[in-house]
Write a protein that holds these residues in place. Sequence first.
Motif, PDB file in Angstrom:
ATOM      1  N   ASP A   1       2.164   1.715  -3.354  1.00  0.00           N
ATOM      2  CA  ASP A   1       1.191   2.341  -4.445  1.00  0.00           C
ATOM      3  C   ASP A   1       0.988   3.606  -4.116  1.00  0.00           C
ATOM      4  OD1 ASP A   1       0.815  -0.267  -5.516  1.00  0.00           O
ATOM      5  OD2 ASP A   1      -0.845  -0.613  -4.008  1.00  0.00           O
ATOM      6  N   TRP A   2       1.233   4.146  -2.927  1.00  0.00           N
ATOM      7  CA  TRP A   2       1.160   5.748  -2.601  1.00  0.00           C
ATOM      8  C   TRP A   2       2.007   6.301  -3.129  1.00  0.00           C
ATOM      9  CZ3 TRP A   2       4.082   9.318  -0.411  1.00  0.00           C
ATOM     10  CH2 TRP A   2       3.326  10.524  -0.127  1.00  0.00           C
TER      11      TRP A   2
ATOM     12  N   SER B   1       1.051  -1.069  -0.085  1.00  0.00           N
ATOM     13  CA  SER B   1      -0.020  -0.010  -0.093  1.00  0.00           C
ATOM     14  C   SER B   1       0.908   1.171   0.006  1.00  0.00           C
ATOM     15  CB  SER B   1      -0.989   0.128   1.015  1.00  0.00           C
ATOM     16  OG  SER B   1      -0.308   0.130   2.323  1.00  0.00           O
TER      17      SER B   1
END
Length: 388
Positions: free
Chosen positions: A44-45, A41
């Motif tokens: 992805d950020w 995550s």
Amino acid sequence: MDKVRFGIVGIGNMGKGHEGYFAKNEIKGGELTAMVDTDPSKLDWARCHYGDRYQLFDNLDAFFASKAFDAVLICTPHYDHPTVAVAAFKHGYHVLVEKPAGVYTKQVREMNEAAAKSDKAFGIMYNQRTNPLYQKLRDLITSGELGEVRRTNWIITNWYRSQSYYDSGGWRATWAGEGGGVLINQDPHQLDLWQWTVDMMPMRVRAFCHFGKYRNIEVEDDVTAYVEYENGATGLFVTTTGEAPGTNRYEVTGDRGKIVIEDGKMTFWRLVVPEPEFNAKFKGGFGSPECWKCEIPVKGSDGTQHKGITQNFVDHILKGTKLLAPGEEGIKGLTLSNAMHLSTWTDNWVDLPINEDLYYEKLQERIKFSSFKKVTSELKHMDVSGTH
């Protein structure tokens, strides 16, 4: 080499913060080229916010093998600081590590030994050393202007943290997740400055740590510690996350007066005649040395902080500039916090250097029953999210 390329380990709050000044080109001679995190995550950020500005990696093996950087900036959770640093040295990189140096001195000593065996630069993000107030205090003490230090007293109780803060992450304020409370999370800068400004470490410590006194946590949130120095001076360190309003007052007394830092100001009560000299000559019974209250002018406010330490690190590599915060010195402040824990756990005085094996044993006992179970893994699977 005319430029130092950096790779950040951990895209958490601290990692993102350091990326900010690199993105603005605020580090002369330094640039950020790569980042690594094992949390999908966070990667992805990073892809969403940074695009293809940096090379992104999902494991340390590929990160280190890439040679896409010259130095690593370690922004992982506390326990992983020494482990990642040792690996970075073995792969031939310069190392700048976030505070604290680690959780226990036995592990940090291994990091220091790895640094000594390498020919690479090693620094720690003690950004408060850039604060001109503490730089001036160190100068006044080490130059002899204050005379021989007799007493140190730091009340640092403005670390207020609510229960909701601790509840925001299961790793917070746990022995397994952070390795301690206010001493390891909030106070590393003050513990470092406490010994750095007076240029000496205590020889023994007697501390009283209260665990979960004000909040529903398993680690210390209120501490009072008394120390003794080899020259006969004494010191007091008081800290908590449970008081409001809090205080931040650092006072150092020498035989030529006393200096107080509070509310962003420095005041020097300077004796016209050193106390020992006055005492030897005075015959009037009641009386005291003449004293001048001097407001010491200090240029700047909080200093250059994080980017100042990073710039100094780059200048050290490129120009040979002396490090303001050598990584090897990270063990000093950590020694103080470890000693305070150990003194409380054994209900006794603790001599410095501490018994590192005993501290490790006592810490493991607490980790065993911690509410947060730390998962030990190989480097390539290490949590490098850096959620300080």
